[in-house]
Design a protein around this motif. Structure first.
Motif, PDB file in Angstrom:
ATOM      1  N   GLY A 434       0.827  -1.202   0.000  1.00  0.00           N
ATOM      2  CA  GLY A 434       0.000   0.000   0.000  1.00  0.00           C
ATOM      3  C   GLY A 434       0.856   1.244   0.000  1.00  0.00           C
ATOM      4  O   GLY A 434       1.717   1.418  -0.847  1.00  0.00           O
ATOM      5  N   ASN A 435       0.643   2.111   0.984  1.00  0.00           N
ATOM      6  CA  ASN A 435       1.443   3.321   1.110  1.00  0.00           C
ATOM      7  C   ASN A 435       2.748   2.982   1.822  1.00  0.00           C
ATOM      8  O   ASN A 435       3.056   3.482   2.902  1.00  0.00           O
ATOM      9  CB  ASN A 435       0.673   4.386   1.893  1.00  0.00           C
ATOM     10  N   GLY A 436       3.536   2.107   1.198  1.00  0.00           N
ATOM     11  CA  GLY A 436       4.736   1.603   1.860  1.00  0.00           C
ATOM     12  C   GLY A 436       5.871   2.586   1.922  1.00  0.00           C
ATOM     13  O   GLY A 436       6.697   2.538   2.831  1.00  0.00           O
ATOM     14  N   SER A 437       5.932   3.504   0.925  1.00  0.00           N
ATOM     15  CA  SER A 437       7.019   4.462   0.892  1.00  0.00           C
ATOM     16  C   SER A 437       6.710   5.575  -0.089  1.00  0.00           C
ATOM     17  O   SER A 437       6.159   5.329  -1.170  1.00  0.00           O
ATOM     18  CB  SER A 437       8.334   3.784   0.482  1.00  0.00           C
ATOM     19  N   LEU A 464       4.400   9.428   5.508  1.00  0.00           N
ATOM     20  CA  LEU A 464       5.433   8.448   5.183  1.00  0.00           C
ATOM     21  C   LEU A 464       4.940   7.027   5.419  1.00  0.00           C
ATOM     22  O   LEU A 464       3.972   6.794   6.136  1.00  0.00           O
ATOM     23  CB  LEU A 464       6.673   8.689   6.050  1.00  0.00           C
ATOM     24  N   GLY A 465       5.652   6.075   4.815  1.00  0.00           N
ATOM     25  CA  GLY A 465       5.380   4.669   5.036  1.00  0.00           C
ATOM     26  C   GLY A 465       6.456   4.043   5.918  1.00  0.00           C
ATOM     27  O   GLY A 465       7.469   4.682   6.250  1.00  0.00           O
ATOM     28  N   PRO A 466       6.294   2.787   6.274  1.00  0.00           N
ATOM     29  CA  PRO A 466       7.270   2.137   7.157  1.00  0.00           C
ATOM     30  C   PRO A 466       8.664   2.042   6.552  1.00  0.00           C
ATOM     31  O   PRO A 466       9.659   2.080   7.276  1.00  0.00           O
ATOM     32  CB  PRO A 466       6.657   0.749   7.395  1.00  0.00           C
ATOM     33  N   TRP A 467       8.746   1.928   5.215  1.00  0.00           N
ATOM     34  CA  TRP A 467      10.069   1.883   4.583  1.00  0.00           C
ATOM     35  C   TRP A 467      10.806   3.208   4.797  1.00  0.00           C
ATOM     36  O   TRP A 467      12.026   3.230   4.995  1.00  0.00           O
ATOM     37  CB  TRP A 467       9.949   1.567   3.099  1.00  0.00           C
ATOM     38  N   ASP A 468      10.088   4.310   4.766  1.00  0.00           N
ATOM     39  CA  ASP A 468      10.701   5.619   4.928  1.00  0.00           C
ATOM     40  C   ASP A 468      11.278   5.794   6.330  1.00  0.00           C
ATOM     41  O   ASP A 468      12.358   6.375   6.501  1.00  0.00           O
ATOM     42  CB  ASP A 468       9.679   6.715   4.622  1.00  0.00           C
ATOM     43  N   ASP A 469      10.558   5.299   7.322  1.00  0.00           N
ATOM     44  CA  ASP A 469      11.108   5.338   8.682  1.00  0.00           C
ATOM     45  C   ASP A 469      12.397   4.526   8.752  1.00  0.00           C
ATOM     46  O   ASP A 469      13.373   4.936   9.401  1.00  0.00           O
ATOM     47  CB  ASP A 469      10.093   4.778   9.682  1.00  0.00           C
ATOM     48  N   PHE A 470      12.403   3.391   8.074  1.00  0.00           N
ATOM     49  CA  PHE A 470      13.593   2.530   8.081  1.00  0.00           C
ATOM     50  C   PHE A 470      14.790   3.222   7.441  1.00  0.00           C
ATOM     51  O   PHE A 470      15.902   3.202   7.982  1.00  0.00           O
ATOM     52  CB  PHE A 470      13.294   1.211   7.368  1.00  0.00           C
ATOM     53  N   ILE A 471      14.592   3.843   6.255  1.00  0.00           N
ATOM     54  CA  ILE A 471      15.759   4.403   5.556  1.00  0.00           C
ATOM     55  C   ILE A 471      16.336   5.610   6.303  1.00  0.00           C
ATOM     56  O   ILE A 471      17.555   5.836   6.269  1.00  0.00           O
ATOM     57  CB  ILE A 471      15.435   4.762   4.087  1.00  0.00           C
ATOM     58  N   ALA A 498      11.773  -8.794   8.368  1.00  0.00           N
ATOM     59  CA  ALA A 498      10.783  -9.545   9.144  1.00  0.00           C
ATOM     60  C   ALA A 498       9.408  -8.882   9.089  1.00  0.00           C
ATOM     61  O   ALA A 498       8.377  -9.552   9.184  1.00  0.00           O
ATOM     62  CB  ALA A 498      11.258  -9.674  10.589  1.00  0.00           C
ATOM     63  N   ARG A 499       9.381  -7.579   8.901  1.00  0.00           N
ATOM     64  CA  ARG A 499       8.113  -6.845   8.799  1.00  0.00           C
ATOM     65  C   ARG A 499       7.535  -6.912   7.395  1.00  0.00           C
ATOM     66  O   ARG A 499       6.473  -6.332   7.130  1.00  0.00           O
ATOM     67  CB  ARG A 499       8.325  -5.386   9.207  1.00  0.00           C
ATOM     68  N   GLY A 500       8.222  -7.585   6.494  1.00  0.00           N
ATOM     69  CA  GLY A 500       7.715  -7.713   5.133  1.00  0.00           C
ATOM     70  C   GLY A 500       8.092  -6.570   4.218  1.00  0.00           C
ATOM     71  O   GLY A 500       7.552  -6.459   3.106  1.00  0.00           O
ATOM     72  N   LEU A 501       9.015  -5.716   4.632  1.00  0.00           N
ATOM     73  CA  LEU A 501       9.446  -4.612   3.782  1.00  0.00           C
ATOM     74  C   LEU A 501      10.392  -5.142   2.705  1.00  0.00           C
ATOM     75  O   LEU A 501      11.357  -5.841   3.013  1.00  0.00           O
ATOM     76  CB  LEU A 501      10.134  -3.529   4.605  1.00  0.00           C
TER      77      LEU A 501
END
Length: 806
Positions: A434-437, A464-471, A498-501
């Motif tokens: 979805g709105n992943g990044s 933002l999406g969860p990928w954006d927090d990660f980067i 593990a979160r599927g990113l």
């Protein structure tokens, strides 16, 4: 006699030169306006010169070019605000000359031994960018006229014009000038500017689109001389699964068992005031400034979207570390001290860019430049209005929905391009969640509501999406020592997985033959096949309701055709997602150590055979008249362009004069989907995967299904009067595509032989069918080409109107 005159002139010039050298620095500059700063400068307004007093020789600094004014052509790409790359340079004195030398940063040695470092410097060429006579020297400072440097093409404007096939242009110094009044000086940067006029042929199509006089192109060139950042920045090793942007070099000091290749993650400097605190304020926040020329409601949307990154920095442990403001009045956006978001106008819609300018030694970002094309938002509104038929009676709510969708897209775009300037790459797999990044290319989330009408509410994500927090955490998070940092980053990547990113970058997404099923631009949804069915349902409904009601009242009637293009080709990108399943394979980015530790899987896992065949069935169905014929009611409303207007690049090709050409529209769609199926890299992979596993589809199966759906289908739908004509037009595109594929020479020999055999069989089959002009002509064309390709002039595939950037 002539020789004596020449000798006399030489003597005169020699005396003048000697006189100038005899004058002191103070004498030469006493009538000029002093500008002390990083490199002391003097304005000579009377003569249109800028003089520099260079005191620090052999000390490196950064040189950056940029364009305060642009050409206005998306195709050429010389945009207002466009920066060049940062170059590491220094001044050195050679006799009576001062040289500006660009150091070779691609090859270096990190050893403590000076001789070892020098050996690498001496092994690879540097570049002398400029040479100037020293006018005076005093107390270790050397005065030079820097105007000749400023009047040369330092940005590569002529090269860009040549590479875009607009002709050979050169700077005409007689029509160029140093913009003395624009020179500025600060403790850490010197800013200089010039007006350059380029003389050239003026007959290039892109030049004619934008220039008042194509033989005389005048642009402004800005030069920034920038002090190197203060010591203390800690480079961070780049990891291929991080989603970051890297800057690399060869280090000849690495141990013999290690690679010469060294890559750093580019990033801004961000230092906590309390290094040991989990969350801390910072010594200097990252601040971006929005162009004051941006109008409302665009201005508010861009500010909102760019500010989304603040939450990610907060989560990474940095309080009040990032903000976005309006550019203060009087500030030059070319000034190297400011990160800027610029609203850029061009003659046509086009791409937006986020350009990080980084110190080539360390990867520290010293300036971020975002260039947002102003016409993109208008295309978003056009698409939304066309899908919604927003100008039917009582359509005010739909018009607002269209505007809301476009502004939501602008917020996402602003965040996306700023993300690049923060050091982040594209992630085209993020749309699976979805709105992943914001770093993906998003397709609007089109759907049908309960009543079966097109619904564009929530077409784009918010925030933002969860990928954006990660980067942000991976690039900027602070973890202690180098060993602690390495372990912490590895744990971050493991947690993200593990979160599927997922992460798939540009190199595995942009090419038409790309194979990763998640590496798709402008797609959406976790399942490409289900999303294809959803998009096709929306497309069908939009074509059924497409009428004059998609057009605002003040637009000319012929524009209805331009609005049909994105609706008719609404499925083009989801078709690319299906194509990635054919011969597709999943794989992960990582290092050998990651694979040994079980953090990533080595190798590539083919897409399941059943999924590949579902994708194949849908792609071949897209080439049939049922999916390509336009409703009769729609055709009846398409008008030729009104007087004073004409078709442009946003229209379908046309071979019917001013009347709409439905067959050219059909052929454009056929060319797009046929090229996906008949991509050389894809067919080569299919043949190999079938050789390894006979249960998987091979190249022959794809070609067979393609022919069954087109030339060999039993009959076109009888309830559609134009269906046979449409199908025949598609069939011819397929023959042209297959012959072009053979002619391209990119197939492996076995795949080439397989395609040739299928074409021989097709020609024989066509000859045996009931008399039909197209079948007979196609058989003759195929046989003639296979017998002697030199005797056949192949047709180019029909042009497909531009889609991206949507």
């Amino acid at each position: 006699m002539a020789s004596l005159r020449k000798l006399g002139l030489v003597c005169v010039f020699g005396l003048l030169s000697a006189a100038l050298q005899a004058a002191t620095l103070a004498e030469l500059t006493k009538q000029l306006e002093a500008q002390p700063g990083f490199i002391d400068a003097w304005r000579d307004s009377a003569k249109g010169r800028v003089l520099l007093s260079v005191s620090k020789l052999d000390q490196p600094f950064l040189l950056l070019s940029s364009l305060p004014s642009g050409l206005g052509s998306n195709d050429v790409g010389l945009d207002r605000g466009q920066p060049g790359e940062a170059r590491l340079v220094h001044f050195e004195k050679r006799g009576a000359k001062l040289l500006l030398v660009q150091e070779n940063t691609r090859f270096r040695a990190s050893a403590s031994n000076p001789a070892e470092r020098a050996s690498v410097v001496e092994a690879f060429a540097a570049s002398v960018l400029w040479s100037g006579e020293i006018l005076a020297s005093e107390a270790g400072s050397h005065l030079v006229d820097f105007s000749s440097f400023l009047l040369a093409d330092r940005h590569g404007i002529a090269s860009r014009l040549r590479d875009s096939r607009q002709g050979a242009y050169r700077v005409d110094e007689k029509r160029s000038a140093v913009l003395v009044e624009q020179s500025k000086n600060f403790p850490a940067n010197t800013e200089l500017e010039s007006l350059l006029t380029f003389d050239g042929p003026g007959d290039g199509n892109f030049i004619r689109d934008v220039a008042m006089e194509g033989t005389s192109l005048t642009l402004r060139q800005h030069i920034s001389l920038i002090k190197l950042p203060e010591p203390g920045f800690q480079p961070r090793a780049y990891h291929p699964a991080s989603g970051g942007i890297d800057i690399s070099h060869a280090d000849f000091s690495t141990p013999l068992g290690q690679s010469l290749h060294v890559a750093w993650q580019i990033r801004h400097r961000l230092e906590k005031t309390e290094p040991s605190a989990a969350v801390s304020a910072v010594k200097k926040p990252i601040v971006y400034y929005l162009d004051r020329g941006t109008p409302e409601p665009v201005r508010s949307a861009l500010l909102d979207g760019a500010r989304w990154w603040a939450t990610a920095f907060e989560k990474a442990g940095f309080k009040d570390a990032y903000r976005v403001e309006l550019l203060p009045e009087g500030v030059d956006p070319m000034d190297a001290r400011y990160n800027v978001i610029q609203w850029v106008h061009r003659a046509t819609r086009g791409w937006s860019y986020g350009a990080p300018i980084a110190d080539p030694r360390t990867g520290e970002i010293i300036k971020g430049v975002v260039m947002l094309g102003s016409q993109r938002v208008r295309q978003d509104i056009l698409i939304a209005e066309s899908l919604l038929a927003a100008y039917a009676k009582g359509g005010e709510a739909k018009q607002k929905q269209a505007l809301d969708m476009a502004l939501a897209r602008l917020r996402q775009l602003s965040a996306h391009e700023v993300g690049h300037t923060l050091g982040f790459s594209h992630n085209f797999a993020a749309s699976r969640a979805g709105n992943g990044s914001v770093m993906d290319y998003p397709h609007p989330l089109v759907k049908l509501d309960a009543a079966g009408n097109v619904d564009l509410r929530d077409a784009y994500g918010d925030g933002l999406g969860p990928w954006d927090d990660f980067i942000v955490q991976h690039a900027y998070g602070q973890f202690g020592s180098a060993a602690e940092e390495s372990g912490a980053l590895a744990r971050l990547r493991a947690q993200a997985k593990a979160r599927g990113l997922r992460y798939v970058g540009d190199s595995d997404s942009r090419s038409p033959g790309s194979q990763h099923p998640d590496g798709v631009l402008w797609d959406f949804g976790a399942d490409s096949i289900k999303t294809w069915d959803q998009v096709m349902a929306v497309r069908q409904r939009a074509l059924q309701t497409f009428s004059i009601d998609v057009l605002p009242a003040e637009r000319q009637l012929g524009e209805l055709e331009a609005r049909l293009v994105p609706v008719y080709l609404l499925h083009r990108y989801q078709g690319e997602a299906l194509a990635h399943l054919l011969g597709g394979a999943e794989f992960e980015y990582g290092l050998a150590g990651d694979a040994r530790a079980g953090a990533v899987r080595a190798g590539a896992k083919p897409v399941a055979a059943a999924v590949q065949r579902q994708a194949l069935a849908r792609l071949t169905a897209a080439l049939q008249a049922e999916n390509l014929s336009l409703p009769a009611a729609l055709l009846e409303q398409l008008s030729p362009p009104s007087e004073g207007y004409e078709r442009g690049r946003e229209y379908f090709p046309n071979r019917m004069s001013t009347q709409f050409d439905p067959l050219s529209a059909t052929q454009s769609a056929a060319a797009h989907f046929g090229s996906l199926l008949l991509n050389a890299e894809r067919l080569n992979r299919l043949a190999w995967q079938h050789a390894r596993d006979a249960a998987q589809p091979g190249a022959g199966e794809v070609i067979d299904q393609l022919l069954q759906a087109t030339w060999k289908r039993s009959s076109a739908p009888k309830n559609q009067p134009t269906a046979q004509a449409v199908q025949t037009a598609v069939n011819w595109v397929m023959v042209d595509a297959m012959l072009g594929l053979l002619d391209g020479g990119r197939l492996h020999a076995g795949v080439d032989a397989e395609l040739r055999q299928r074409l021989r069989e097709l020609a024989e089959w066509l000859r045996k069918q009931p008399s039909d002009a197209s079948r007979k002509a196609a058989a003759e064309l195929i046989q003639s080409y296979l017998a002697n390709p030199q005797t056949v002039k192949l047709r180019r595939l029909p042009q497909v109107p531009p889609g991206a950037p949507i």
